[in-house]
Design a protein around this motif. Structure first.
Motif, PDB file in Angstrom:
ATOM      1  N   ASP A 214       0.830  -1.209   0.000  1.00 12.45           N
ATOM      2  CA  ASP A 214       0.000   0.000   0.000  1.00 12.45           C
ATOM      3  C   ASP A 214       0.860   1.253   0.000  1.00 12.45           C
ATOM      4  OD1 ASP A 214      -2.249  -1.526  -0.036  1.00 12.45           O
ATOM      5  OD2 ASP A 214      -2.783  -1.232   2.075  1.00 12.45           O
ATOM      6  N   SER A 215       1.961   1.218   0.759  1.00 13.82           N
ATOM      7  CA  SER A 215       2.860   2.378   0.800  1.00 13.82           C
ATOM      8  C   SER A 215       3.453   2.659  -0.572  1.00 13.82           C
ATOM      9  CB  SER A 215       3.999   2.135   1.799  1.00 13.82           C
ATOM     10  OG  SER A 215       3.497   1.926   3.094  1.00 13.82           O
ATOM     11  N   LYS A 216       3.745   1.585  -1.327  1.00 11.39           N
ATOM     12  CA  LYS A 216       4.366   1.724  -2.638  1.00 11.39           C
ATOM     13  C   LYS A 216       3.410   2.309  -3.667  1.00 11.39           C
ATOM     14  CE  LYS A 216       7.388  -2.306  -2.062  1.00 11.39           C
ATOM     15  NZ  LYS A 216       8.757  -2.083  -2.469  1.00 11.39           N
ATOM     16  N   TYR A 217       2.158   1.843  -3.642  1.00 12.61           N
ATOM     17  CA  TYR A 217       1.310   2.080  -4.811  1.00 12.61           C
ATOM     18  C   TYR A 217       0.041   2.891  -4.574  1.00 12.61           C
ATOM     19  CZ  TYR A 217       4.513  -1.357  -6.641  1.00 12.61           C
ATOM     20  OH  TYR A 217       5.660  -2.005  -7.010  1.00 12.61           O
ATOM     21  N   LYS A 218      -0.365   3.091  -3.329  1.00 10.59           N
ATOM     22  CA  LYS A 218      -1.545   3.912  -3.109  1.00 10.59           C
ATOM     23  C   LYS A 218      -1.142   5.380  -3.001  1.00 10.59           C
ATOM     24  CE  LYS A 218      -4.758   0.601  -1.099  1.00 10.59           C
ATOM     25  NZ  LYS A 218      -5.621   0.268   0.043  1.00 10.59           N
ATOM     26  N   PRO A 219      -1.883   6.265  -3.648  1.00 11.44           N
ATOM     27  CA  PRO A 219      -1.559   7.685  -3.539  1.00 11.44           C
ATOM     28  C   PRO A 219      -1.478   8.115  -2.077  1.00 11.44           C
ATOM     29  CG  PRO A 219      -3.235   7.330  -5.226  1.00 11.44           C
ATOM     30  CD  PRO A 219      -3.047   6.014  -4.521  1.00 11.44           C
ATOM     31  N   GLY A 220      -0.396   8.797  -1.727  1.00 10.76           N
ATOM     32  CA  GLY A 220      -0.214   9.232  -0.347  1.00 10.76           C
ATOM     33  C   GLY A 220       0.281   8.153   0.585  1.00 10.76           C
ATOM     34  N   GLY A 221       0.604   6.970   0.038  1.00  9.74           N
ATOM     35  CA  GLY A 221       1.052   5.853   0.875  1.00  9.74           C
ATOM     36  C   GLY A 221       2.440   6.049   1.451  1.00  9.74           C
ATOM     37  N   SER A 222       3.227   6.897   0.779  1.00 10.53           N
ATOM     38  CA  SER A 222       4.571   7.177   1.289  1.00 10.53           C
ATOM     39  C   SER A 222       5.015   8.540   0.764  1.00 10.53           C
ATOM     40  CB  SER A 222       5.556   6.097   0.848  1.00 10.53           C
ATOM     41  OG  SER A 222       5.675   6.063  -0.561  1.00 10.53           O
ATOM     42  N   GLU A 223       6.009   9.102   1.441  1.00 11.86           N
ATOM     43  CA  GLU A 223       6.600  10.354   1.015  1.00 11.86           C
ATOM     44  C   GLU A 223       7.959  10.061   0.389  1.00 11.86           C
ATOM     45  OE1 GLU A 223       8.117  14.595   2.963  1.00 11.86           O
ATOM     46  OE2 GLU A 223       7.214  13.056   4.243  1.00 11.86           O
ATOM     47  N   HIS A 224       8.218  10.637  -0.770  1.00  6.48           N
ATOM     48  CA  HIS A 224       9.501  10.472  -1.445  1.00  6.48           C
ATOM     49  C   HIS A 224      10.292  11.770  -1.300  1.00  6.48           C
ATOM     50  CE1 HIS A 224       7.408   7.448  -4.409  1.00  6.48           C
ATOM     51  NE2 HIS A 224       7.434   7.026  -3.164  1.00  6.48           N
ATOM     52  N   ILE A 225      11.444  11.694  -0.669  1.00  5.28           N
ATOM     53  CA  ILE A 225      12.296  12.877  -0.528  1.00  5.28           C
ATOM     54  C   ILE A 225      13.422  12.776  -1.549  1.00  5.28           C
ATOM     55  CG2 ILE A 225      13.807  14.182   1.013  1.00  5.28           C
ATOM     56  CD1 ILE A 225      12.125  13.078   3.347  1.00  5.28           C
ATOM     57  N   VAL A 226      13.380  13.685  -2.538  1.00  2.91           N
ATOM     58  CA  VAL A 226      14.354  13.662  -3.633  1.00  2.91           C
ATOM     59  C   VAL A 226      14.985  15.051  -3.789  1.00  2.91           C
ATOM     60  CG1 VAL A 226      14.694  12.927  -6.010  1.00  2.91           C
ATOM     61  CG2 VAL A 226      12.631  12.210  -4.828  1.00  2.91           C
ATOM     62  N   PRO A 227      16.307  15.159  -3.681  1.00  6.59           N
ATOM     63  CA  PRO A 227      17.218  14.092  -3.281  1.00  6.59           C
ATOM     64  C   PRO A 227      17.162  13.851  -1.771  1.00  6.59           C
ATOM     65  CG  PRO A 227      18.421  16.144  -3.607  1.00  6.59           C
ATOM     66  CD  PRO A 227      17.000  16.426  -3.990  1.00  6.59           C
ATOM     67  N   ALA A 228      17.522  12.654  -1.361  1.00  5.39           N
ATOM     68  CA  ALA A 228      17.533  12.321   0.059  1.00  5.39           C
ATOM     69  C   ALA A 228      18.485  13.243   0.810  1.00  5.39           C
ATOM     70  CB  ALA A 228      17.963  10.865   0.241  1.00  5.39           C
ATOM     71  N   LYS A 229      18.066  13.668   2.001  1.00  6.24           N
ATOM     72  CA  LYS A 229      18.900  14.566   2.815  1.00  6.24           C
ATOM     73  C   LYS A 229      19.914  13.728   3.599  1.00  6.24           C
ATOM     74  CE  LYS A 229      15.367  18.175   3.178  1.00  6.24           C
ATOM     75  NZ  LYS A 229      14.494  17.629   2.148  1.00  6.24           N
ATOM     76  N   LEU A 230      21.046  13.486   2.962  1.00  6.59           N
ATOM     77  CA  LEU A 230      22.097  12.644   3.520  1.00  6.59           C
ATOM     78  C   LEU A 230      23.439  13.344   3.391  1.00  6.59           C
ATOM     79  CD1 LEU A 230      21.056   9.314   1.733  1.00  6.59           C
ATOM     80  CD2 LEU A 230      20.669   9.837   4.144  1.00  6.59           C
ATOM     81  N   PRO A 231      24.421  12.975   4.230  1.00  3.30           N
ATOM     82  CA  PRO A 231      25.766  13.522   4.052  1.00  3.30           C
ATOM     83  C   PRO A 231      26.303  13.186   2.658  1.00  3.30           C
ATOM     84  CG  PRO A 231      25.597  12.327   6.141  1.00  3.30           C
ATOM     85  CD  PRO A 231      24.339  12.055   5.378  1.00  3.30           C
ATOM     86  N   ASP A 232      27.106  14.069   2.110  1.00  3.61           N
ATOM     87  CA  ASP A 232      27.631  13.873   0.752  1.00  3.61           C
ATOM     88  C   ASP A 232      28.375  12.550   0.598  1.00  3.61           C
ATOM     89  OD1 ASP A 232      26.591  16.289   0.043  1.00  3.61           O
ATOM     90  OD2 ASP A 232      28.489  17.387   0.099  1.00  3.61           O
ATOM     91  N   ASN A 233      29.165  12.180   1.627  1.00  2.00           N
ATOM     92  CA  ASN A 233      29.938  10.934   1.505  1.00  2.00           C
ATOM     93  C   ASN A 233      29.035   9.707   1.468  1.00  2.00           C
ATOM     94  OD1 ASN A 233      29.233  11.250   4.230  1.00  2.00           O
ATOM     95  ND2 ASN A 233      31.029  10.145   4.968  1.00  2.00           N
ATOM     96  N   LEU A 234      27.908   9.752   2.200  1.00  2.00           N
ATOM     97  CA  LEU A 234      26.974   8.628   2.186  1.00  2.00           C
ATOM     98  C   LEU A 234      26.214   8.576   0.862  1.00  2.00           C
ATOM     99  CD1 LEU A 234      25.640   6.228   3.530  1.00  2.00           C
ATOM    100  CD2 LEU A 234      24.132   7.811   4.777  1.00  2.00           C
TER     101      LEU A 234
END
Length: 310
Positions: A214-234
């Motif tokens: 459901d998280s994958k395919y239902k509208p609003g099932g998940s939030e996609h953060i693009v680009p992911a807020k990660l350290p540059d090295n990671l």
């Protein structure tokens, strides 16, 4: 070009594939191609045998689509297609085999073990073996299935038998693995063989306990953060490991590589998807959009790359 789109299929991911197929068909038509749409099933092999097209675009997911079987048929018919070939498709679909390849080549994977559950004749032995080797929480899932179908996060030992039965509905081999707590991320990979490029890393924040169907395919099932807020090295490490995983399996044109960032801040590879979802809520198009590629442009790039690689 004259392009056949195979979509639908008979796996548990049929509904997702129908949505993927519709998106691909529309994009190809928008780009001026002549499209033959086939809602595929093994009973419709005659339709494939009689195809006269320049290219086959696979919008299938799961069994008889993503596992190398349809790719083998297309190879025998000398019909070029978008995406990975027989071996890489089969390896990516077999989670246990692909994990062995990743682990042997320096990519971190979760501790796991496979069990033959044909007929569930030795259920009590399987349950006892799992108890012996895996402290809760841990994951039980089919060895060859997508979209988290048949997956259970086992939080107490009383759940084991039902979880084994659930996974066994989808496959005669099940995979039991440590549950890795952490942040879920994915990295799309695209490019000509040997010249692959990672797209922006996406962090997935599911509304449910984990990134389920459901998280994958239902509208609003998940939030996609693009680009992911990660350290540059990671971020750099995730991109490098995604391309490495894609190449280790011999994937072609595109794939999407899923990871968990564990509590130590290290990427643990989960799997490679050789035919990732291309629905309106899918991850790959979201990442491509971040670098200025529309959905239609992305589909056209897959077509162009397929002409180079096949």
């Amino acid at each position: 070009m004259k392009i056949a789109v195979l979509y639908g299929g008979t796996s548990g991911e049929r509904e997702v594939s129908l949505s993927t197929g519709k998106g691909i068909i529309k994009a190809l038509k928008n780009k001026g191609h002549e499209v033959i749409a086939i809602d595929f099933s093994p009973e419709k092999i005659k339709d494939i045998l009689e195809l006269k097209v320049d290219l086959v675009f696979l919008g299938l997911h799961g069994r008889f689509g993503e596992d190398g079987k349809i790719q083998g048929l297309l190879d025998m018919l000398n019909l070029p297609y978008v995406g990975s070939g027989v071996l890489s498709s089969a390896l990516a679909m077999d989670k246990a085999k692909s994990k062995q390849i990743f682990s042997l080549n320096g990519l971190q994977t979760a501790n796991s073990k496979t069990f033959d559950v044909t007929g569930l004749l030795n259920m009590s032995d399987i349950v006892e073996d799992i108890k012996k080797h895996f402290p809760t929480p841990f994951v039980i899932k089919p060895n060859q299935e997508g979209s988290t179908l048949g997956l259970t996060i086992v939080k107490n030992e009383g759940q084991i038998e039902k979880a084994v039965q659930t996974a066994a509905h989808s496959d005669s081999t099940i995979l039991v693995e440590d549950y890795v707590q952490g942040r879920e991320v994915t990295v799309p990979v695209i490019g000509q063989k040997g010249k692959e490029t990672p797209l922006p890393v996406i962090e997935i924040i599911p509304k449910n306990d984990y990134y389920d169907f459901d998280s994958k395919y239902k509208p609003g099932g998940s939030e996609h953060i693009v680009p992911a807020k990660l350290p540059d090295n990671l971020t750099d490490r995730l991109k490098q490991e995604a391309v490495k995983a894609h190449q280790l399996l011999g994937c072609e044109v595109y794939s999407r590589v899923d990871f968990i960032i564990n509590e130590k801040g290290e990427p643990v590879i989960l799997e490679v998807n050789t035919l990732p979802g291309m629905t309106p809520t899918s991850l790959f198009p979201d990442s491509a959009k971040e670098i200025g590629w529309s959905y239609d442009d992305l589909i056209e790039k897959f077509v162009e790359l397929s002409q180079l690689d096949k």
